[in-house]
Design an enzyme around this catalytic site. Sequence first.
Site, PDB file in Angstrom:
ATOM      1  N   TRP A   1       0.821  -1.209   0.000  1.00 26.42           N
ATOM      2  CA  TRP A   1       0.000   0.000   0.000  1.00 26.42           C
ATOM      3  C   TRP A   1       0.856   1.261   0.000  1.00 26.42           C
ATOM      4  CZ3 TRP A   1      -4.367  -1.133  -1.804  1.00 26.42           C
ATOM      5  CH2 TRP A   1      -4.984  -2.361  -1.493  1.00 26.42           C
TER       6      TRP A   1
ATOM      7  N   ASP B   1      -1.541   7.186   6.857  1.00 24.43           N
ATOM      8  CA  ASP B   1      -2.593   6.274   6.408  1.00 24.43           C
ATOM      9  C   ASP B   1      -2.850   5.319   7.566  1.00 24.43           C
ATOM     10  OD1 ASP B   1      -4.026   4.118   5.428  1.00 24.43           O
ATOM     11  OD2 ASP B   1      -2.734   3.757   3.711  1.00 24.43           O
TER      12      ASP B   1
ATOM     13  N   LYS C   1     -12.507  -1.354   7.586  1.00 21.88           N
ATOM     14  CA  LYS C   1     -11.813  -2.226   8.539  1.00 21.88           C
ATOM     15  C   LYS C   1     -12.346  -2.026   9.965  1.00 21.88           C
ATOM     16  CE  LYS C   1      -7.814  -2.007   5.494  1.00 21.88           C
ATOM     17  NZ  LYS C   1      -7.862  -3.343   4.904  1.00 21.88           N
TER      18      LYS C   1
END
Length: 362
Positions: free
Chosen positions: A102, A174, A198
């Site tokens: 990511w 992030d 999530k």
Amino acid sequence: MTRAFNFSAGPAAIPTEVLERAQEELLNWNGYGCSVMELGHRTPDFKEILHNTETNLRKLLKIPDNYQVLFMHGSASHQFSMVPMNFLAPGDSANYLEMDHWSRMCIDEAKRFGNIHVEQGIRKNSDGLLELVPEVEWNLDEDAKYLHFTSNETIVGVQFEQDPECFKGKLVSDMCSDILSRPIDIEKYALIYAGAQKNIGPSGMTVVIVREDLFDSFQTERVPRLFQYPHVAAKGSMPNTPPSFGIYFAGLVFEWLLRQGGVEEMHKRNLEKANMLYDYVDQSSFYHSPVARGSRSFMNVAIQLDDRSLEERFLKGAQDNHLIALKGHRSFGGLRASIYNAMSIDGVKALLSYMEHFEKTL
């Protein structure tokens, strides 16, 4: 109906209590005679939903008044572009820690908008285990506008235990996979973003927490309005029709978290769940962790079998026992138990029982 224990990395498990309430209100929200998905976003009723959702998130994370909370369309991947678009003028630079999948995607996007200094955030140690690179070994650009890092890498199961301290400039993070799982000192950050799927709710919405005094320095002349943080903030997260169902659902999750005792209580539970798994794996000669102690994620526990050929058999047996989504990411392999806030201690115990049974029956 038997509810499985869902260890998916995302979209992830949602508390059953929250799902049941959403189900109950789906056709007739608050006696209104329609679904919340049909509720006009300019109505006083929806504005109250939005206000309550933001108020409870501020309470959970202790967000100061000088930070704006934005509920935005899309995924965190959209923020890979929005952050540099807003922060960087032509010729400006930014620091990025490269962790894994990511963060590499994030770096590739950022390079479109400025001079990006990349520093390695993880490596393999002498035992072949993944570990965080200590801050003292980072060689950052001190003139950069910010340092961006991914607080928890879902794929390999590596997580920062503490916020970076060595960079004196702005921190951007992030926090998709560990927001609301632990207390955060918000004032250390210029901007935090997190996709919903999530620890917040269904996919399709991203939460952004941004320091308001930065707005005057953000780029606006060359950035489309819907991608300007100041514009989204000025419109109260509604420069266009917002992700209304995502906001409503996040509100239900935030209420559930407050009833559980808040982020502090969830942190205790999350550490307990992770320690149960790591303790079992560490004493086993059948399973092992590919991540060194001190760098391990308590949200995404990466597990490998010493005999990798047994993985598919393990996963089939797990699913037969209502333990689902334990397959590791295709780029990393192995097993992965994502134990976000909605995963109960009973779910982890059920997984441990199956792991022990699987090992003994071979």
